[in-house]
Design an enzyme around this catalytic site. Sequence first.
Site, short mmCIF file in Angstrom:
data_model
loop_
_atom_site.label_atom_id
_atom_site.label_comp_id
_atom_site.label_asym_id
_atom_site.label_seq_id
_atom_site.Cartn_x
_atom_site.Cartn_y
_atom_site.Cartn_z
N LYS A 189 96.82 84.86 34.78
CA LYS A 189 95.67 84.02 35.10
C LYS A 189 95.55 83.90 36.61
O LYS A 189 96.24 83.12 37.25
CB LYS A 189 95.81 82.61 34.49
N SER A 219 100.38 75.11 44.80
CA SER A 219 100.78 73.92 45.55
C SER A 219 101.93 73.21 44.84
O SER A 219 102.16 73.40 43.64
CB SER A 219 99.59 72.98 45.70
N CYS A 276 101.42 80.55 52.41
CA CYS A 276 102.56 79.66 52.25
C CYS A 276 103.66 80.03 53.23
O CYS A 276 104.62 79.29 53.38
CB CYS A 276 103.09 79.68 50.82
#
Lengths: 499, 499, 499, 499
Positions: D173, D226, D281
Amino acid sequence: MSHPIPHLINGRRTDGGTRTQPVYNPATGAVSGQVQLADALTVDAAIASAQAAFPAWRNTPPLKRARVMSQFKVLLEQHAEAICALITAEHGKVLADSLGELQRGIENVEYASYVTELLKGEHSRNVGPGIDSWSEHQALGVTAGITPFNFPAMVPLWMWPMAVACGNTFVLKPSERDPSSALYIAELALQAGLPPGVLNVVNGDKEAVDVLLTDPRVKAVSFVGSTPIAEYIYATGCQHGKRVQALGGAKNHAVVMPDADIGNAVSALMGAAYGSCGERCMAIPLVVAVGDTTADAVIAGLSAEIAKMKVGPGTEASCDMGPLVTQAHFEKVRGYVDQGVNEGATLVVDGRSLKVPGHEAGYFLGPCLFDHVKPGMRIYQEEIFGPVLGVVRVQTLQEAMDLIDAHEYGNGTCIFTRDGEAARFFTDHIQVGMVGVNVPLPVPVAYHSFGGWKRSLFGDLHAYGPDAVRFYTKRKTITQRWPSAGVREGAVFSFPSSR
Amino acid sequence: MSHPIPHLINGRRTDGGTRTQPVYNPATGAVSGQVQLADALTVDAAIASAQAAFPAWRNTPPLKRARVMSQFKVLLEQHAEAICALITAEHGKVLADSLGELQRGIENVEYASYVTELLKGEHSRNVGPGIDSWSEHQALGVTAGITPFNFPAMVPLWMWPMAVACGNTFVLKPSERDPSSALYIAELALQAGLPPGVLNVVNGDKEAVDVLLTDPRVKAVSFVGSTPIAEYIYATGCQHGKRVQALGGAKNHAVVMPDADIGNAVSALMGAAYGSCGERCMAIPLVVAVGDTTADAVIAGLSAEIAKMKVGPGTEASCDMGPLVTQAHFEKVRGYVDQGVNEGATLVVDGRSLKVPGHEAGYFLGPCLFDHVKPGMRIYQEEIFGPVLGVVRVQTLQEAMDLIDAHEYGNGTCIFTRDGEAARFFTDHIQVGMVGVNVPLPVPVAYHSFGGWKRSLFGDLHAYGPDAVRFYTKRKTITQRWPSAGVREGAVFSFPSSR
Amino acid sequence: MSHPIPHLINGRRTDGGTRTQPVYNPATGAVSGQVQLADALTVDAAIASAQAAFPAWRNTPPLKRARVMSQFKVLLEQHAEAICALITAEHGKVLADSLGELQRGIENVEYASYVTELLKGEHSRNVGPGIDSWSEHQALGVTAGITPFNFPAMVPLWMWPMAVACGNTFVLKPSERDPSSALYIAELALQAGLPPGVLNVVNGDKEAVDVLLTDPRVKAVSFVGSTPIAEYIYATGCQHGKRVQALGGAKNHAVVMPDADIGNAVSALMGAAYGSCGERCMAIPLVVAVGDTTADAVIAGLSAEIAKMKVGPGTEASCDMGPLVTQAHFEKVRGYVDQGVNEGATLVVDGRSLKVPGHEAGYFLGPCLFDHVKPGMRIYQEEIFGPVLGVVRVQTLQEAMDLIDAHEYGNGTCIFTRDGEAARFFTDHIQVGMVGVNVPLPVPVAYHSFGGWKRSLFGDLHAYGPDAVRFYTKRKTITQRWPSAGVREGAVFSFPSSR
Amino acid sequence: MSHPIPHLINGRRTDGGTRTQPVYNPATGAVSGQVQLADALTVDAAIASAQAAFPAWRNTPPLKRARVMSQFKVLLEQHAEAICALITAEHGKVLADSLGELQRGIENVEYASYVTELLKGEHSRNVGPGIDSWSEHQALGVTAGITPFNFPAMVPLWMWPMAVACGNTFVLKPSERDPSSALYIAELALQAGLPPGVLNVVNGDKEAVDVLLTDPRVKAVSFVGSTPIAEYIYATGCQHGKRVQALGGAKNHAVVMPDADIGNAVSALMGAAYGSCGERCMAIPLVVAVGDTTADAVIAGLSAEIAKMKVGPGTEASCDMGPLVTQAHFEKVRGYVDQGVNEGATLVVDGRSLKVPGHEAGYFLGPCLFDHVKPGMRIYQEEIFGPVLGVVRVQTLQEAMDLIDAHEYGNGTCIFTRDGEAARFFTDHIQVGMVGVNVPLPVPVAYHSFGGWKRSLFGDLHAYGPDAVRFYTKRKTITQRWPSAGVREGAVFSFPSSR
């Protein structure tokens, strides 16, 4: 009065050969023993003993073999004092050095006790449809080790514990100059549960060596010694179809960079140059100082430290350095110092006149320090194996590295610097097998492997550590499929279960 | 008369908590001790002790940590008798089983002592021009273990020796039903040189567990027990951000093929079904016989063997099987036997009426054997954890494998056959984590890892062996390059060497 | 008309040497090319080219070297037809065999492309306080390979792709009997991005070989061929201080047990005995049938299959077997068949009178099958390397294994059985390096390693796979500590940042 | 005009779900597509497709699976331009960044193609007398990945290539904000030979995610996003018994030491802070300058470099930085800049007023630079994920390290220094998973593994590299012995060979 030093064959002290050779106490010059020099018949008996012990030992599960090593380690710790006394009595090094040597040896025993883990092969399911393949590391059979005088306890422990942990049997020929500690240690191994014949010790010289190199029952030979002998061992053993690893000489350079912590470097170099009287293949006999300021500081620091050193019998705890191993070696080393002076190097500290009161017949040479050593000199080129340190002056790291790479040996080297880039460039490019960064004697720990490059090692696998597992085993690769599914598909229900 | 069983915090036996619980001798029913049940404050003190001990222990070189494990192993061997007495007194298993359990635990300590080898990271020179990268396996911090009653000495030794060898500190909560051996063993570790606070033991129940699962200082939790609790531990620990491995229940099937060596299989199954009273997550409570001829032979063989078994106190050397662990567990297991009869299985051997003279209050149940067990029955589906073996009859190996794969558990299984193809097909396809071929209890040796599949294990890394190293460490990956070659290129010759 | 076959030096086809030798098409007897035989000067130029290319290639990040291998693999697949045509034209094997050979070679290229993974060293933090140590596998420099006629494309691909992937440069001397495919392939490697000089090909004979064995710039030699030459290569290379792996001859036995799937075994043996005309070091020239019933069934099965075989030019898709490689070899093999008859073996199928219409000058020998071969016979003892299969009859597996272990060669072997125990006993104890269970040619896949035991391999590391990485690299071990924390502790705040 | 973006199920583009969501071109603000949001039924179909494809794929030999990956890699290289166009169109990053991202992804595919090597288990002969044991890494079944918007092509390639190479099937996904490149890439995999159903893509939001987290057929979930979502994923997936690795947020600090090469550091920091608009990140949003001199030099250097930057649409080759991903994110990031000003940090460079002519509706924010950022501030504590760099001033390295260790995140960090000791101390002790020395973005290469510490990663195994192999496989350990030697000892000579 000197006692006879026999062989250890099939679990017993055994006499063999008609020739003997005196063993000396280098601190006194006295003869302490008469080592028997094995003849071909004696070596043959040792090989036969090892050959006979092989099948059962090879079939002993690795975990059981490992446990013998664990127990052996415990015994080595318990008998450390006796072992160190033997080392010092025959080799001369101070007891603290003997203990350091033994400790390193024990770490190799420890590593050999991990053999269940180390022997794991690689397993692949479905290399093709319904086909599996895996590898095993199986024992070779009879293996042999020939070891030098300078680490009479440790170097044998580099070899045979891993060899036998892998399921081999072993014939050890220790140095005939200081054979007693290896023999004593071998008996501890028996006591720890090693079956008779798995480890045999033959004392001797070239006659014994040549049998080990040519007998077809011996499958692998490990050697540590000087380069000419290493070459001979490698060529002869290989000519007879064996696998051989032969570690030779060294001339290790320490590079001191201008940004180094000089105090630290000097202190490290003292031990590296004069520890065990410089009789170490990982000793530092050459310092390459980058820049004259650096060189001056190093010379000054070393001179000051040398002034504080105490030389005397290894049994005295206050001594920093003991005698050289034999009278002949003493004379050879002193000759190099003379030679260095003749060649034009500056003898900053001269240890030639040293006298140790009460030990006038001992083979004592004081620490010597040369400045302005140059590549052409014999004291630069040759392995001295004594307490003689030379300083070479260069202007750049590249110059230092070129010197090192041009030298025939490539055992160890180190760099003193604070600078990450200099260290990285040095460790990447230098043509040397063991490299230290601010570590003067970069002897790998027991769970890594030991080996030099260039003419410091002949063979492809290094000593002890992971490489030793590969050296002491042969790879077997199995590929397996099973034919059509008779039993599984129920075609054989009527099969008699009483079968 | 019963003695108090406290905690071990920061190197000392420490009282903590206001609640206690009796510990019984299952062979007599007598209360032997009162175990203290830690409250949150007590667990907090244990965690704080572990947290405080972490920085120094983490910085201790791995070789030194390994040596504590080696020394600990020696002490375990020396104190084996005392440890086994504690196991048998509180758990009930016969002394030979206690010794077997301890021996397995010692092998885990042995493996933990290889930690220098096991912690090696991967080093890559030149991942890009002038850039190097390597990985390290660093310690996590405080880790915790929660262990079951059935292997009170061994399962803790699966966990904490590797955890601490990797540089972590540890809080162990052993089973409150038989806590004494774990405590005794922990004190031996201190004696071996483990610094105070590196290993702490808290006795307790869910109150203690919940603190371990939620306190943010605890970084990892290992659990062995039943599946419902394992699920709770996994969900709760993960919800609090920890890494968790939680090993649960089992219902291991042994498949017997028509071509099997039936005598061999029967003999193997006896130990696998009734050893330690069936209180093992690797026990075999179900035999799947392929073909009725096979089933008949297995039933006949087992019946004959059972008739020779002697049940009694674990301290008597002549006994093959001891009591169940508690009165409650005894009743639960006996209830399963009743249930099996009600469900229509054929109770071939009924152990319910067993009396052990002189030990009437002990929790003894004789070995029970069911034939015609069927998948729908509760005695097929549920983990009984007692001396109850059921035989299921099928017609093909495929049918047997379908049964096994449909079961919720996937811990262990085995096949008895002589046929390479059948064994290969079975081991490849069966949905079970530990598979035996003619080995009834395929518990991996200490240098492999232990873990089931499906609802027998939650998490990704198995217990002990190589996986444990990964579980008890976190990967750190370093990527390094050095800036332009100032020092190397001689730009800083004027740099003060006195720096 | 025949074309000249030159060398490939520094990226270009280069003439060299004054001697040439004809290359034949074995299906027609016609001369197809004249291969140049390098003199010392030519080999020197190749070595010099490799030496010059080394520094830059060694410094190329492994990932970039790996990518050249990936791209090379793509090109090999694209040019498979052309390569196979060259193999068949010069060696004679049928095109399907050529493709099989190439495919195996491609798998070695594939494995070499994993070199980033394979070159990882071992990293240990804190081998002592503040001291780290790690190992690297660095390139050797110039390496060399000497390869046989029977796999003209594959065996070179066992060697040089891994050697160059590890950062070495290479000089290949392919067989002078069928050199064209290796040359063609080398040019594809250039096309894939291999810099000129990294791979050089010299055609030649003993004159060229001797330069490779003695030139000090060559650090390692890999050889595949017959045992007498392998011994020479090993002894000579080692005498000159090199690392050498020398793979020699074979006489692989297939054991057929009474419980084997005979149909399966016969079918497998057909390919193993007659594929590539038996010119394979992993071919099966001997079947050891356990029990006369087994032997009879095997003989019957093989005879029936042989009757269906079609022998003819390798370029015809309908042919199962092509000609032998040269007239001389044809005569040698036919001589062995005569010899077998004289020695008393039963020649069940005689292929000596085979004629291939339209190819009367080709070197065709029909498949031959002996029964009642016995250990004393030369056809038992010596490597024939032709389409000659012998059946030996024994009564037990132990007898079969004793035969195998007594033979001088120990390359490959296999057992046909359904029985797990028989297979396990055989694979564990047999003194052979590559073992099949119901797999007639147990050639390890490319991610395992290839090598025999006894006089089938000299050296310690096997060919291709993991061992090849170790063979083509030398271990460097770095030990690092850093001096006192000047910069870290802020003592150098005033340090000029412009430095 | 916007096109529909469907799912990929069982090898075909498939519509599913009733909800859709617009996909924007962040450089223009225009809607480019309507991504379908999968409902439970759609996700169920994807899982069912993966489940159905599993048995055949799992049985496909690893080498064949590896070859699909090799072929896939070739296709990715061929279609790089099209893929990068999709990335830039939906994410906004400049094309050079898109290419960099894709390149990293390709390296993960490359590593997955080594799977034959990576899947090797450990094989131990004679774990007991006649008993062997080995481990296999078997596929899990259906696995799933949930990936973030910031690397729409690369992060999926971290996951599914290794998962499927290990024999699993996969449901991906991707982020619903920029889903097109992942879909395009998945179709290339089909084209490369991946069977339908092995890889499925469902587009969607929390509704789809929740099905993946709770469906019992899904065995493992990998997540990157996150921290709050990572925590939710980890807790929910684990609660449902799965193995989960969930990578969360970051706030990476770069330490600049006084002895650093400042020019080098500044240049490195520019890319690390502003590359991909800071939406990484592993971006560096915080510089910790040791000493005010250092800080002043860094601020001066950065200001000068920022002045040269060009911001504009990612499709223009002259642009250094593109827009933020969405309007909402743009506003959030700009809000942080406002917040920083309010909190008292010094806004040295203000990018808030940037206008890109012709792209007024794009989500462009100019680079922002704060000085005097302090730990208490929200711009210090929270992940901004935008082109906002803050400088924190400290006086010692210890102070810098204390800051880093106190932060909730521990993804990446780096130090700029020339000093070996400072680097070693930093890399050893810092509580961060990926550490650079003079490398600002220490993203491990594909043959190492990626993962942070503390609240940057939940789970025990890191992403890609060696850890991914362990994550995507379950360990099976087989223990095997064979019963008495019926066949071997000749007892079954009469056994029918026709069996």
